[in-house]
Design a protein around this motif. Structure first.
Motif, PDB file in Angstrom:
ATOM      1  N   GLN A 127       0.797  -1.222   0.000  1.00 40.60           N
ATOM      2  CA  GLN A 127       0.000   0.000   0.000  1.00 40.60           C
ATOM      3  C   GLN A 127       0.831   1.274   0.000  1.00 40.60           C
ATOM      4  O   GLN A 127       0.298   2.361  -0.205  1.00 40.60           O
ATOM      5  N   GLU A 128       2.125   1.168   0.231  1.00 42.26           N
ATOM      6  CA  GLU A 128       2.959   2.360   0.341  1.00 42.26           C
ATOM      7  C   GLU A 128       2.880   3.242  -0.891  1.00 42.26           C
ATOM      8  O   GLU A 128       2.724   4.450  -0.798  1.00 42.26           O
ATOM      9  N   GLN A 129       2.991   2.648  -2.078  1.00 44.42           N
ATOM     10  CA  GLN A 129       2.955   3.457  -3.296  1.00 44.42           C
ATOM     11  C   GLN A 129       1.580   4.084  -3.503  1.00 44.42           C
ATOM     12  O   GLN A 129       1.472   5.259  -3.868  1.00 44.42           O
ATOM     13  N   ALA A 130       0.518   3.329  -3.245  1.00 41.23           N
ATOM     14  CA  ALA A 130      -0.837   3.885  -3.380  1.00 41.23           C
ATOM     15  C   ALA A 130      -1.031   5.056  -2.423  1.00 41.23           C
ATOM     16  O   ALA A 130      -1.640   6.065  -2.782  1.00 41.23           O
ATOM     17  N   PHE A 131      -0.497   4.940  -1.223  1.00 39.01           N
ATOM     18  CA  PHE A 131      -0.590   6.028  -0.251  1.00 39.01           C
ATOM     19  C   PHE A 131       0.169   7.255  -0.752  1.00 39.01           C
ATOM     20  O   PHE A 131      -0.321   8.379  -0.684  1.00 39.01           O
ATOM     21  N   ALA A 132       1.350   7.016  -1.295  1.00 31.61           N
ATOM     22  CA  ALA A 132       2.159   8.118  -1.816  1.00 31.61           C
ATOM     23  C   ALA A 132       1.493   8.796  -3.014  1.00 31.61           C
ATOM     24  O   ALA A 132       1.633   9.997  -3.215  1.00 31.61           O
ATOM     25  N   ASP A 133       0.751   8.006  -3.779  1.00 36.45           N
ATOM     26  CA  ASP A 133       0.094   8.517  -4.982  1.00 36.45           C
ATOM     27  C   ASP A 133      -1.341   8.971  -4.721  1.00 36.45           C
ATOM     28  O   ASP A 133      -2.099   9.157  -5.668  1.00 36.45           O
ATOM     29  N   LEU A 134      -1.716   9.147  -3.477  1.00 34.57           N
ATOM     30  CA  LEU A 134      -3.093   9.504  -3.132  1.00 34.57           C
ATOM     31  C   LEU A 134      -3.620  10.581  -4.065  1.00 34.57           C
ATOM     32  O   LEU A 134      -2.978  11.606  -4.278  1.00 34.57           O
ATOM     33  N   SER A 135      -4.762  10.323  -4.605  1.00 31.86           N
ATOM     34  CA  SER A 135      -5.368  11.298  -5.500  1.00 31.86           C
ATOM     35  C   SER A 135      -6.735  11.707  -4.959  1.00 31.86           C
ATOM     36  O   SER A 135      -7.280  11.083  -4.056  1.00 31.86           O
ATOM     37  N   GLU A 136      -7.270  12.710  -5.520  1.00 30.85           N
ATOM     38  CA  GLU A 136      -8.551  13.248  -5.082  1.00 30.85           C
ATOM     39  C   GLU A 136      -9.672  12.213  -5.185  1.00 30.85           C
ATOM     40  O   GLU A 136     -10.635  12.262  -4.435  1.00 30.85           O
ATOM     41  N   GLU A 137      -9.551  11.269  -6.113  1.00 31.88           N
ATOM     42  CA  GLU A 137     -10.597  10.283  -6.272  1.00 31.88           C
ATOM     43  C   GLU A 137     -10.760   9.391  -5.039  1.00 31.88           C
ATOM     44  O   GLU A 137     -11.825   8.868  -4.777  1.00 31.88           O
ATOM     45  N   VAL A 138      -9.680   9.194  -4.285  1.00 33.29           N
ATOM     46  CA  VAL A 138      -9.737   8.331  -3.115  1.00 33.29           C
ATOM     47  C   VAL A 138     -10.476   9.018  -1.970  1.00 33.29           C
ATOM     48  O   VAL A 138     -11.348   8.433  -1.339  1.00 33.29           O
ATOM     49  N   LEU A 139     -10.129  10.249  -1.696  1.00 36.09           N
ATOM     50  CA  LEU A 139     -10.757  11.030  -0.626  1.00 36.09           C
ATOM     51  C   LEU A 139     -11.195  12.367  -1.208  1.00 36.09           C
ATOM     52  O   LEU A 139     -10.563  13.400  -0.967  1.00 36.09           O
ATOM     53  N   PRO A 140     -12.287  12.378  -1.977  1.00 43.28           N
ATOM     54  CA  PRO A 140     -12.695  13.614  -2.652  1.00 43.28           C
ATOM     55  C   PRO A 140     -12.941  14.761  -1.678  1.00 43.28           C
ATOM     56  O   PRO A 140     -13.563  14.592  -0.642  1.00 43.28           O
ATOM     57  N   GLY A 141     -12.411  15.913  -2.043  1.00 45.29           N
ATOM     58  CA  GLY A 141     -12.637  17.121  -1.266  1.00 45.29           C
ATOM     59  C   GLY A 141     -11.802  17.259  -0.021  1.00 45.29           C
ATOM     60  O   GLY A 141     -11.865  18.266   0.678  1.00 45.29           O
ATOM     61  N   ILE A 142     -10.989  16.243   0.294  1.00 41.57           N
ATOM     62  CA  ILE A 142     -10.172  16.309   1.511  1.00 41.57           C
ATOM     63  C   ILE A 142      -8.736  16.674   1.170  1.00 41.57           C
ATOM     64  O   ILE A 142      -8.121  17.514   1.820  1.00 41.57           O
ATOM     65  N   PHE A 143      -8.172  16.046   0.140  1.00 42.79           N
ATOM     66  CA  PHE A 143      -6.790  16.331  -0.260  1.00 42.79           C
ATOM     67  C   PHE A 143      -6.798  16.961  -1.639  1.00 42.79           C
ATOM     68  O   PHE A 143      -7.585  16.715  -2.457  1.00 42.79           O
TER      69      PHE A 143
END
Length: 143
Positions: A127-143
């Motif tokens: 999950q490390e790379q997915a966490f590093a690549d966090l995009s708006e689609e994962v947590l819309p409006g938060i990041f």
């Protein structure tokens, strides 16, 4: 709120020392359930009651909802930590999560998760790379 990563050990009776910083919030009682990715979820009893109220809204006519609720509640166990902060993890849940002596306990916001050490290390690395690549689609409006 539960935070951090801890490395307690299970004793021969299947008891786990809860991390000291989690004990006060779990002292009155907790519910241990199956979690995702072969982990266990530990809910403060009041939090589990709130979750249950929300889950009551799931349509009983939906097979996916029925299946999920059966697995969640059939594997749930009410526990109260002893005075030393130990909680017994029932054998069925230990087997489900592959728990042996070494465990990883993580804070996960409103719950605690208990992982087999190897499973946690593998999951965390994946999950490390997915966490590093966090995009708006994962947590819309938060990041």
């Amino acid at each position: 709120m539960f935070l951090g990563t801890h490395f307690p050990k299970l004793d021969d009776k299947g008891r786990l020392f809860l991390p000291a910083k989690f004990r006060d919030e779990l002292a009155e009682g907790l519910v241990i359930t199956r979690g995702q990715e072969r982990s266990l979820f530990v809910w403060p009893e009041a939090e589990f009651v709130q979750l249950t109220e929300q889950l009551k809204q799931a349509p009983i006519t939906n097979k996916g909802a029925r299946d999920y609720l059966r697995m969640l509640f059939a594997g749930a166990s009410n526990e109260v930590p002893d005075k030393q902060g130990r909680v017994t993890i029932p054998p069925m849940l230990r087997d489900y999560a592959g728990l042996d002596r070494d465990c990883v306990v993580i804070g996960a916001m409103n719950r605690v998760e208990i992982w087999n050490t190897e499973n946690w290390n593998r999951y965390s690395a994946e999950q490390e790379q997915a966490f590093a690549d966090l995009s708006e689609e994962v947590l819309p409006g938060i990041f």
